[in-house]
Design an enzyme around this catalytic site. Structure first.
Site, short mmCIF file in Angstrom:
data_model
loop_
_atom_site.label_atom_id
_atom_site.label_comp_id
_atom_site.label_asym_id
_atom_site.label_seq_id
_atom_site.Cartn_x
_atom_site.Cartn_y
_atom_site.Cartn_z
N ASP A 155 -4.53 0.95 8.76
CA ASP A 155 -4.36 0.61 7.34
C ASP A 155 -5.06 -0.69 6.95
O ASP A 155 -5.12 -1.02 5.77
CB ASP A 155 -2.87 0.47 7.00
N VAL A 209 9.90 -4.85 6.43
CA VAL A 209 9.14 -4.69 7.66
C VAL A 209 9.25 -3.24 8.15
O VAL A 209 10.29 -2.60 7.98
CB VAL A 209 9.66 -5.66 8.74
N LYS A 240 0.86 -1.18 0.00
CA LYS A 240 0.00 0.00 0.00
C LYS A 240 0.89 1.23 0.00
O LYS A 240 1.80 1.35 0.82
CB LYS A 240 -0.90 -0.02 1.25
N GLY A 275 2.79 -3.35 5.11
CA GLY A 275 3.03 -4.79 5.02
C GLY A 275 2.25 -5.62 6.01
O GLY A 275 1.51 -6.53 5.64
N GLY A 276 2.38 -5.30 7.30
CA GLY A 276 1.65 -6.06 8.31
C GLY A 276 0.15 -5.92 8.18
O GLY A 276 -0.60 -6.89 8.35
N GLY A 307 6.37 1.55 5.93
CA GLY A 307 5.46 2.58 5.44
C GLY A 307 4.64 2.17 4.24
O GLY A 307 4.00 3.03 3.62
#
Length: 292
Positions: free
Chosen positions: A137, A98, A11, A104-105, A101
């Site tokens: 997010d 990781v 993202k 990912g998580g 910004g």
């Protein structure tokens, strides 16, 4: 045996304005979130006594497959909401940097919700409702479409389709702390009063999109550079590439992006950057935007 698998796409915040702060401390945002082909992968395998997780991939080392992991938290939240007693073993292939910004998580958690929603026949609206408490997010990552995010990430408005352009992502291999970035943001002047960006009904080219973005900013970029000056180096390297239309940092960093007229131009810039020895340790990805 793998039952289902799906991709958790990166993202990118093409702009990010901090517009306020709630009494509970959460910041209010206005951002245009889009997605690129770079992605992690989540796989659902055999049934198990409880949800469990294996982590592999380039950036899997050091990640804990324990109850704090967003993938497991998402799975258990959906299980509790749906009243299902059918846990599975999950595998996360971590291909995205990781704490970078690019969500990912959050994208991994959203991917887990989509997969289990498919398995248990749960609609997207319900998945988004479950996503909200997991992180700002996560809701936008459930949809993986160009979206305007407002509030603390829970107000989602479909944005125009992305033009047929290219994006080059670069992460220099440093992690930055989002709470530290927000503290520096407050110390450096804090919230800026400005008109809300106005979206066109469509962007026919990357130059149309860049024209709109030229009236926006990432309010966390300067604080992030203060913490990690290499972010400024990355932005300068991107800006020097042929045909680069604009550069900016995504989210709270440290991943930066350059926008190009075509995916081919973005890939050419990635190749040129790879020739410079100082950049060999940087993670890069170039190509088109995700359109679905």
């Amino acid at each position: 045996m793998i039952f289902l698998q799906d991709t958790a796409h990166a993202k990118i915040n093409l702009y990010l304005h901090v517009t306020g702060r709630r009494p509970d401390g959460y910041h209010l945002l206005d951002s245009l979130a889009v997605f690129a082909g770079a992605a992690d992968e989540v796989r659902i395998a055999e049934k198990s006594d409880r949800f469990s997780l294996s982590i592999e991939g380039r950036f899997g080392a050091g990640l804990e497959a324990d109850d704090s992991n967003l993938v497991l938290r998402a799975a258990r939240a959906l299980q509790a909401r749906a009243g299902k007693n059918a846990p599975h073993h999950l595998t996360l292939e971590k291909n995205l940097p990781v704490a970078s910004g690019i969500g990912g998580g959050s994208a991994d958690a959203a991917c887990t919700l989509r997969l289990l929603g498919q398995l248990w026949n749960i609609d997207e609206a319900e998945l988004i409702a479950i996503a909200e408490p997991l992180g700002a997010d996560v809701p936008v990552c459930v949809q993986q479409k160009p979206t305007r995010m407002e509030g603390i990430g829970e107000i989602l408005t479909q944005a125009p389709a992305m033009p047929n352009g290219g994006i080059l992502l670069i992460n220099p291999g440093v992690a930055v702390s989002t709470p530290d970035i927000f503290r520096s943001f407050a110390n450096m002047g804090g919230i800026i009063e400005r008109p809300a960006p106005i979206f066109s009904s469509e962007w026919t080219s990357m130059r149309d999109l860049v024209e709109m973005l030229s009236h926006t900013a990432n309010d966390l970029q300067a604080p992030a550079i203060h913490h990690a000056p290499i972010i400024g180096t990355v932005l300068s390297s991107l800006e020097a590439q042929e045909d680069c239309l604009m550069v900016r940092m995504s989210g709270s960093g440290a991943t930066c992006f350059g926008l190009f007229p075509t995916p081919e131009a973005a890939r050419k810039a990635e190749i040129e950057l790879s020739k410079e020895a100082a950049h060999l340790e940087w993670w890069t990805w170039a190509g088109p935007f995700l359109q679905n």
